[in-house]
Design an enzyme around this catalytic site. Sequence first.
Site, mmCIF file in Angstrom:
data_model
loop_
_atom_site.group_PDB
_atom_site.id
_atom_site.type_symbol
_atom_site.label_atom_id
_atom_site.label_comp_id
_atom_site.label_asym_id
_atom_site.label_seq_id
_atom_site.Cartn_x
_atom_site.Cartn_y
_atom_site.Cartn_z
ATOM 1 N N PRO A 99 -12.622 -26.363 0.807
ATOM 2 C CA PRO A 99 -12.405 -25.191 0.406
ATOM 3 C C PRO A 99 -12.885 -24.021 1.246
ATOM 4 O O PRO A 99 -13.756 -24.053 2.107
ATOM 5 C CB PRO A 99 -13.729 -24.850 -0.824
ATOM 6 C CG PRO A 99 -14.638 -25.980 -0.581
ATOM 7 C CD PRO A 99 -13.713 -27.091 0.129
ATOM 8 N N MET A 100 -11.985 -22.851 1.665
ATOM 9 C CA MET A 100 -12.314 -22.051 2.769
ATOM 10 C C MET A 100 -11.691 -20.725 2.313
ATOM 11 O O MET A 100 -10.483 -20.619 1.782
ATOM 12 C CB MET A 100 -11.445 -22.601 4.097
ATOM 13 C CG MET A 100 -11.993 -23.640 4.601
ATOM 14 S SD MET A 100 -10.718 -24.121 5.942
ATOM 15 C CE MET A 100 -9.236 -24.977 5.168
ATOM 16 N N GLY A 139 -11.651 -29.355 7.086
ATOM 17 C CA GLY A 139 -11.450 -28.025 6.595
ATOM 18 C C GLY A 139 -10.457 -27.184 7.655
ATOM 19 O O GLY A 139 -9.486 -27.171 7.552
ATOM 20 N N CYS A 174 -22.512 -23.229 1.126
ATOM 21 C CA CYS A 174 -22.209 -22.021 1.903
ATOM 22 C C CYS A 174 -23.244 -21.139 2.525
ATOM 23 O O CYS A 174 -24.102 -20.691 1.749
ATOM 24 C CB CYS A 174 -21.137 -20.972 1.084
ATOM 25 S SG CYS A 174 -20.729 -19.606 1.975
ATOM 26 N N ASN A 230 -17.894 -34.466 5.372
ATOM 27 C CA ASN A 230 -17.274 -33.289 5.602
ATOM 28 C C ASN A 230 -17.951 -32.836 7.079
ATOM 29 O O ASN A 230 -19.206 -32.997 7.581
ATOM 30 C CB ASN A 230 -17.013 -32.320 4.585
ATOM 31 C CG ASN A 230 -16.632 -30.802 4.997
ATOM 32 O OD1 ASN A 230 -17.498 -29.747 4.932
ATOM 33 N ND2 ASN A 230 -15.658 -30.854 5.789
ATOM 34 N N GLY A 231 -17.310 -32.073 7.997
ATOM 35 C CA GLY A 231 -17.993 -31.637 9.008
ATOM 36 C C GLY A 231 -17.312 -32.356 10.560
ATOM 37 O O GLY A 231 -18.008 -33.558 10.728
ATOM 38 N N HIS A 264 -21.490 -31.942 3.872
ATOM 39 C CA HIS A 264 -21.285 -31.619 4.976
ATOM 40 C C HIS A 264 -22.434 -31.958 5.951
ATOM 41 O O HIS A 264 -23.708 -31.480 5.643
ATOM 42 C CB HIS A 264 -21.327 -29.995 5.035
ATOM 43 C CG HIS A 264 -20.943 -29.232 6.275
ATOM 44 N ND1 HIS A 264 -20.070 -28.156 6.305
ATOM 45 C CD2 HIS A 264 -21.155 -29.607 7.543
ATOM 46 C CE1 HIS A 264 -19.990 -27.835 7.664
ATOM 47 N NE2 HIS A 264 -20.733 -28.908 8.377
ATOM 48 N N LYS A 275 -20.834 -29.835 -3.522
ATOM 49 C CA LYS A 275 -20.441 -29.763 -2.001
ATOM 50 C C LYS A 275 -21.761 -29.234 -1.651
ATOM 51 O O LYS A 275 -22.036 -27.982 -1.940
ATOM 52 C CB LYS A 275 -19.483 -29.215 -1.465
ATOM 53 C CG LYS A 275 -19.066 -29.287 -0.287
ATOM 54 C CD LYS A 275 -17.897 -28.558 0.053
ATOM 55 C CE LYS A 275 -17.269 -28.567 1.606
ATOM 56 N NZ LYS A 275 -18.292 -28.098 2.479
#
Length: 590
Positions: A200-201, A437, A286, A406-407, A366, A327
């Site tokens: 998601p971005m 992402g 986030c 992720n990352g 992440h 997440k």
Amino acid sequence: LGHSMTARMLALALGVPGAALGRRVARGGRKVREIPRVARSRLVAAVVPCSAGGQGFAGRRLSTARCLAHRLGRGRAARCFAAATATADGDDDGDAPSNAIASSSCPGAKPPVEETVDVGARGDVGGIEWASRRILALDAASPGWWNPPAPYGVAPTPALSSTRDIGPPGRYADGAWWRGNVPDDLHPPPPPPQLLSVAPMMDYTTAHFRHLCRLLSRHTWLYTEMEVDQTLVHTDHPRLDRYLDFPILTHPSVLQLGGSDPETMARATAVAAPYGYDEINLNCGCPSPKVAGKGAFGAALMPEPELVRDVVAAMRENSGGAPVTVKCRIGVDDHDSYDHLCRFVETVASAMSPTRTDGRPLFAIHARKALLAGLSPAENRTVPPLRYEWAYALARDFPEVAFVVNGGIDTLEEAAEVARGVGVPNGGGRLVGTMIGRAVHADPWGVLSDADVRVFGAESNPRTSRRDLLNEYVKYCDATRGRFGTTKDGYSVPSTRHLMHPLQNLFLGEPNAKVWRRRVDEALKEHARNPDVGVGDILERTLGVLSDETLDAPPGDGSTNARHGVKRSGVTLGNLPPMPTRSALVPASQ
């Protein structure tokens, strides 16, 4: 300092970059800051009066507002200055929803949405089937099923759980009511394993970009932009379509929600459930100041696993049977030990339901910590070191939970190796898949065009070339442009520019790619309000600068790494540092 801040806010209101504020040209009782040539057409000079009596900051702000009102008109000055002061203290690089977050900082405030002449088409729009068809089916099968949300300034009603429901008890608990009132052909298809997903971005994973991704890959999971709970609970049908509707073709799709109050998150989840997302994800990662700071959610939730557990439980009761996933980061500020991370996973997983593909609760990890004080959101994506070994350690210590990493992973080669279980450290657990992402947005063709074959083991990819992709995407754009009407100043919603945005990096690294983007920008400026010029027309006028070799190159041409200048992250090479271990099993009550 006060005058410099005022000048900065003035420049923001005028759209002048902060680094180009100009130079101070006079001193004394009045300070004059010369505006660069780019802004002189709108305002020759910004004059900020100084008060001999030591006037406070609020007085100088008023003086600047009067200056703007004199030149731009009072209404426009108020809007410009409000926008400037709202962003002057924060660093928003697109991770946070700058419009929706207003609901959290100013309860009851309506997030700005472009006003149009109609509410928009729903269901089948020009041959494209949207999830709002399911809403129309519920309207037909169960009239009166929908209750309007709370008015602005009024607290939402209690959560729509099985015991406190606005409709029949249990309506949103397991999805049985929804499935019974929506035709079978509108039920989400069985999803593939979550071997690869697009993260998601904000401002990137719009419905248009996700449709482009789906044309490139049939099986990759697609996450929406984060939607804030307050936005959804204060928005009514059919306006909710602007936040929640998506093309049915884009299944499997995951809706990401942001919030920290169980009651409000429960209601937001119930509002979203009838659209039929495959999963609903809670944002606990986030680091944006507007989210983790003023909003008190996102990464700010990680030090409070019990609260996250309660939020997840409330969402699960109202998700219509869709699994609720999480997440998160591997740590936040001082809460960055492996023991802290294990306690978070252990506590939150106790309230989660199993996913349909794996039969286990799912976390997207992440593999960086977040520093909420001292680093910007962009720096939080690059400065904290990647610790993939922590993700493998979680998979070892929690075999009953599924983990997606992720990352820093930006190639199909790495994603394919994780999916096959290649490079798992000795004694580590196996990860389910990877989440990519910004690399997808930076090079959608290079990352996704060969994903179905290389990651999911399919016999073929859905698109044979970029030309083939554009032909299919134009059909979507022709059906979607102007779906929500036209703004008062003549722009379609969505506009041709909005629909062209997902294509901006389609030719990354190819000859004349920059020339093509420049030609596209010129054409969009020239025909911004022309209702007869759509995406197909823009492409027809600009693709001539690209060669047939570029347009017709097949997927998997071996140039992905060359286009990226990609580094190997080391996630699957077997050269990771030793995995951490839990020092002690700490009861959740402590």
